[in-house]
Design an enzyme around this catalytic site. Structure first.
Site, PDB file in Angstrom:
ATOM      1  CE1 TYR A 143      -8.973  12.729  -8.645  1.00 47.93           C
ATOM      2  CE2 TYR A 143     -10.194  13.193 -10.019  1.00 47.93           C
ATOM      3  CZ  TYR A 143      -9.090  12.538  -9.843  1.00 47.93           C
ATOM      4  OH  TYR A 143      -8.397  12.129 -10.865  1.00 47.93           O
ATOM      5  CG  ASP A 161      -1.963   0.948   1.123  1.00 48.78           C
ATOM      6  OD1 ASP A 161      -1.719   1.892   0.769  1.00 48.78           O
ATOM      7  OD2 ASP A 161      -3.222   0.592   1.493  1.00 48.78           O
ATOM      8  CB  ILE A 162       0.909   4.280  -2.420  1.00 49.26           C
ATOM      9  CG1 ILE A 162       1.686   5.425  -2.462  1.00 49.26           C
ATOM     10  CG2 ILE A 162      -0.556   4.740  -2.300  1.00 49.26           C
ATOM     11  CD1 ILE A 162       1.243   6.105  -3.738  1.00 49.26           C
ATOM     12  NE  ARG A 190     -16.933  16.311 -17.123  1.00 51.35           N
ATOM     13  CZ  ARG A 190     -17.515  17.311 -16.885  1.00 51.35           C
ATOM     14  NH1 ARG A 190     -17.963  18.058 -17.358  1.00 51.35           N
ATOM     15  NH2 ARG A 190     -18.226  17.475 -15.701  1.00 51.35           N
TER      16      ARG A 190
HETATM   17  N1  UFG Z   1     -22.771  10.928 -16.012  1.00 52.84           N
HETATM   18  C1  UFG Z   1     -24.300  11.182 -16.041  1.00 52.84           C
HETATM   19  N2  UFG Z   1     -24.935   9.858 -15.541  1.00 52.84           N
HETATM   20  C2  UFG Z   1     -24.233   8.961 -15.083  1.00 52.84           C
HETATM   21  C3  UFG Z   1     -22.572   8.877 -14.961  1.00 52.84           C
HETATM   22  C4  UFG Z   1     -22.363  10.219 -15.350  1.00 52.84           C
HETATM   23  O1  UFG Z   1     -24.986  11.966 -16.605  1.00 52.84           O
HETATM   24  O2  UFG Z   1     -24.782   7.794 -14.666  1.00 52.84           O
HETATM   25  C5  UFG Z   1     -22.293  12.471 -16.355  1.00 52.84           C
HETATM   26  C6  UFG Z   1     -21.659  13.268 -15.419  1.00 52.84           C
HETATM   27  O3  UFG Z   1     -22.575  13.948 -14.844  1.00 52.84           O
HETATM   28  C7  UFG Z   1     -20.489  13.841 -16.048  1.00 52.84           C
HETATM   29  C8  UFG Z   1     -20.267  13.103 -17.418  1.00 52.84           C
HETATM   30  O4  UFG Z   1     -21.333  12.144 -17.365  1.00 52.84           O
HETATM   31  O5  UFG Z   1     -21.209  15.161 -16.703  1.00 52.84           O
HETATM   32  C9  UFG Z   1     -18.845  12.294 -17.009  1.00 52.84           C
HETATM   33  O6  UFG Z   1     -19.015  11.891 -15.825  1.00 52.84           O
HETATM   34  P1  UFG Z   1     -18.087  10.654 -15.295  1.00 52.84           P
HETATM   35  O7  UFG Z   1     -18.501  10.294 -14.040  1.00 52.84           O
HETATM   36  O8  UFG Z   1     -18.006   9.544 -16.410  1.00 52.84           O
HETATM   37  O9  UFG Z   1     -16.531  11.423 -15.146  1.00 52.84           O
HETATM   38  P2  UFG Z   1     -16.185  12.732 -14.635  1.00 52.84           P
HETATM   39  O10 UFG Z   1     -16.259  13.754 -15.789  1.00 52.84           O
HETATM   40  O11 UFG Z   1     -16.947  13.116 -13.411  1.00 52.84           O
HETATM   41  O12 UFG Z   1     -14.891  12.323 -14.017  1.00 52.84           O
HETATM   42  C10 UFG Z   1     -13.664  11.524 -14.715  1.00 52.84           C
HETATM   43  C11 UFG Z   1     -12.903  11.217 -13.846  1.00 52.84           C
HETATM   44  C12 UFG Z   1     -12.029  12.181 -13.016  1.00 52.84           C
HETATM   45  C13 UFG Z   1     -11.446  13.142 -13.952  1.00 52.84           C
HETATM   46  C14 UFG Z   1     -12.434  13.890 -14.798  1.00 52.84           C
HETATM   47  C15 UFG Z   1     -11.855  14.747 -15.895  1.00 52.84           C
HETATM   48  O13 UFG Z   1     -13.508  10.300 -12.943  1.00 52.84           O
HETATM   49  O14 UFG Z   1     -10.965  11.266 -12.341  1.00 52.84           O
HETATM   50  O15 UFG Z   1     -13.066  12.865 -15.528  1.00 52.84           O
HETATM   51  O16 UFG Z   1     -12.643  15.272 -16.657  1.00 52.84           O
HETATM   52  F1  UFG Z   1     -10.907  14.059 -13.328  1.00 52.84           F
END
Ligand code: UFG
Length: 327
Positions: free
Chosen positions: A145, A51-52, A227
């Site tokens: 995060y 573990d880190i 995204r």
């Molecule tokens: N989303 C939905 N429904 C879901 C899941 C996600 O609408 O069931 C939406 C989220 O609200 C967001 C997009 O899809 O708008 C992407 O969500 P994710 O959970 O797939 O990813 P995040 O953008 O929250 O985060 C990911 C990584 C992070 C990183 C980020 C960088 O988990 O570590 O991308 O943009 F920082």
């Protein structure tokens, strides 16, 4: 190169290990198997369970390995990475992400290991005004995060100045998809899956009836969050380029890893329809989500000559194929 991959059994770490092996490098993995699993690729690496956040675990790997041959580069993947989860349990994020990195850097110092590749995130940018993120932009994370990753970025920079260490910090955008072998991929064994592309894949495969789009009142054309999605194999390849870059003695740097293309949640659904039906409902916003995050990828092109090979269709198709293979 001899490379220590901390967190090498996880989703992204295992793809990076594969890239290193394909290019004939010696790989040592340290992992606590909290999200990763022992796959066939690990047969070709030296594996340490540990573990880190435990000094003795880190010390043991460095001691055992550096007496044979010191590491040329250390890659760090062992972090917690869920935006939503970090909003409700920030303590775990500071403990694992910040304290873990401090211990890693101090162990590197003890053994005179100079080069680190660090996984940071687009979440350090916060809610950028025009959506496109440049590495030199002001950093204003809006969730724990992103904040923990920013603390680590700064820690690495200060250590680098004081102790003559060298780094490439990669800021990941949205990573998805699976290696073409379908031997490794996203961790579907988690209690709750939160990432959009795996959820869409499961909806296409009827493992889920439907999923919820988190809000359609964001400041974007169709109201859903935008995204920048990057295929995990492209991202892993960038790590190989980054390791060679820093090992060759080049200047420390910070580089976005994205495709420079933004897709709204609704556009992802549209693209996914090529693979099958995608049922969804519109729900509430999820805490901590910025409107738009898109990478400027110019620096990755200029410095590492990095180009993405895979597009959004490849990302979705490979994710669906991997999930289907898991059964
Ligand atoms: N989303 C939905 N429904 C879901 C899941 C996600 O609408 O069931 C939406 C989220 O609200 C967001 C997009 O899809 O708008 C992407 O969500 P994710 O959970 O797939 O990813 P995040 O953008 O929250 O985060 C990911 C990584 C992070 C990183 C980020 C960088 O988990 O570590 O991308 O943009 F920082």
């Amino acid at each position: 190169m001899k490379v220590l991959v901390v967190g090498g059994t996880g989703y992204i770490g295992s793809h990076a290990v594969l890239e290193l092996l394909k290019d004939d490098h010696e790989v040592v993995v340290l992992d606590n198997l909290s999200t990763g699993r022992k796959t066939s690729i690990l047969e070709k690496v030296t594996f340490y369970y540990g573990d880190i956040t435990k000094k003795e675990d880190l010390f043991n790997v460095f001691l055992e390995e550096c007496k044979k041959k010191p590491f040329d580069v250390v890659m760090h993947f062992a972090s917690k990475l869920l935006v939503g989860e970090s909003m409700s349990m920030p303590s775990e994020y500071y403990q694992n992400n910040v304290e873990g990195v401090r211990l890693l850097l101090d162990t590197m110092r003890e053994f005179n290991i100079k080069n680190i590749i660090f996984s940071s995130t687009a979440a350090v940018y916060g809610n950028p005004i025009n959506g496109v993120c440049y590495e030199e932009d002001l950093l204003k994370p809006i969730n724990p995060y992103g904040e923990t990753k920013l603390v680590c970025e700064n820690m690495i920079k200060w250590y680098s100045k004081a102790y003559d260490m060298h780094y490439v910090i990669f800021r990941y955008f949205n990573v998805a998809g699976a290696d073409s072998s379908l031997e490794i991929g996203y961790n579907y064994n988690k209690k709750v899956i939160t990432h959009l592309i795996p959820i869409v894949a499961e909806t296409i495969l009827n493992i889920r009836d439907k999923f919820t789009v988190f809000g359609d009142d964001y400041n974007t054309e169709d109201g859903t969050c935008i995204r920048d999605y990057i295929h995990v194999s492209d991202l892993a390849h960038a790590h190989l380029l980054g390791a060679k870059y820093i090992w060759d003695g080049n200047d420390s740097t910070i580089i976005n890893l994205g495709s420079n293309n933004g897709y709204s949640v609704k556009e992802i659904i549209e693209a996914a329809l090529k693979c099958g039906d995608v049922n969804y409902v519109i729900g509430e916003r999820r805490a901590g989500d910025p409107d738009v995050l898109i990478a400027s990828n110019q620096r990755a092109k200029d410095i590492l000559h990095f180009e993405t090979k895979y597009n959004i269709d490849d990302i979705i198709t490979s994710e669906v194929a991997y999930r289907k293979k898991l059964g």
